[in-house]
Enzyme design. Sequence first.
Site, PDB file in Angstrom:
ATOM      1  N   ASP A  21     -11.845  -4.915   2.766  1.00  0.00           N
ATOM      2  CA  ASP A  21     -10.760  -4.232   2.068  1.00  0.00           C
ATOM      3  C   ASP A  21     -11.266  -2.945   1.425  1.00  0.00           C
ATOM      4  O   ASP A  21     -12.424  -2.870   1.003  1.00  0.00           O
ATOM      5  CB  ASP A  21     -10.185  -5.160   0.989  1.00  0.00           C
ATOM      6  CG  ASP A  21      -8.810  -4.736   0.513  1.00  0.00           C
ATOM      7  OD1 ASP A  21      -8.183  -3.883   1.178  1.00  0.00           O
ATOM      8  OD2 ASP A  21      -8.361  -5.249  -0.518  1.00  0.00           O
ATOM      9  N   ASN A  69      -0.166  -6.820   8.836  1.00  0.00           N
ATOM     10  CA  ASN A  69      -0.504  -5.406   9.054  1.00  0.00           C
ATOM     11  C   ASN A  69       0.378  -4.736  10.101  1.00  0.00           C
ATOM     12  O   ASN A  69       0.461  -3.501  10.154  1.00  0.00           O
ATOM     13  CB  ASN A  69      -1.972  -5.265   9.485  1.00  0.00           C
ATOM     14  CG  ASN A  69      -2.951  -5.508   8.366  1.00  0.00           C
ATOM     15  OD1 ASN A  69      -4.098  -5.884   8.594  1.00  0.00           O
ATOM     16  ND2 ASN A  69      -2.521  -5.318   7.116  1.00  0.00           N
TER      17      ASN A  69
END
Length: 247
Positions: A21, A69
Amino acid sequence: MSYIEQIDKTRVPQHVAIIMDGNGRWAKKQGLNRFFGHQAGVTAVRKITEACAEFDVKYLTLYAFSTENWNRPKEEVDALMTLLVDAIERETPDLMKNNVRLRAIGDLARLPKNAEDKFRGCMRLTENNTGVNLVLALSYSSRWEITNATRQIAKAVKEGSMSIDDINEEMLSKSMTTCEIPDPDLLIRTSGELRISNFLLWQLAYAELYFTDVYWPDFDKEQLAKAIVDYQGRERRYGMTSEQVNS
């Protein structure tokens, strides 16, 4: 003394899973487009894979692209898919050279066909490699995986090839996309976020969790060693008492 020097080579986690991340925020901090953050993230993948080989970690699972996503802006998704294809083509020779086996978990059928074909081709090419197992979670979410496993089991019961009494934890584990991979010992999440984001919910039941503020592109061998040293300082009891574990 560096963290690398502090690692106890006899107690290295067999399986490290990482939620990578912070690529976008890293790029923004540099005054760059988000895509450059993802490019830098690919470089970090290479470095951490090499570090796992050096530390004798057998399995490295990276959360590369979640089912959620797909909801990102189309231009970013398209750029990520292009980056995936380019990275596979560029990195395959090094995977072979370094004896790394590429694996995947997730709904690969949702990938663009060229990306799916490249990925499956690389997995076939590296399937006999005996070094680090690099597992990419692509178009993956744990809720999708558990739902899919439940559907498979329900179908088997309906067709009569399985009894309801056969359903247990072992059966469910064997129905997961991770059926050939041991559960993670250590989960790392970069960038300071304190959640697991629908990643390996079943498999992380007894994993040690480690969170760092470092953005993924800046996460290097020393940072990985720091996480492993922290892991080695913990007592893994699996529901038992300290006295039981130590005896």
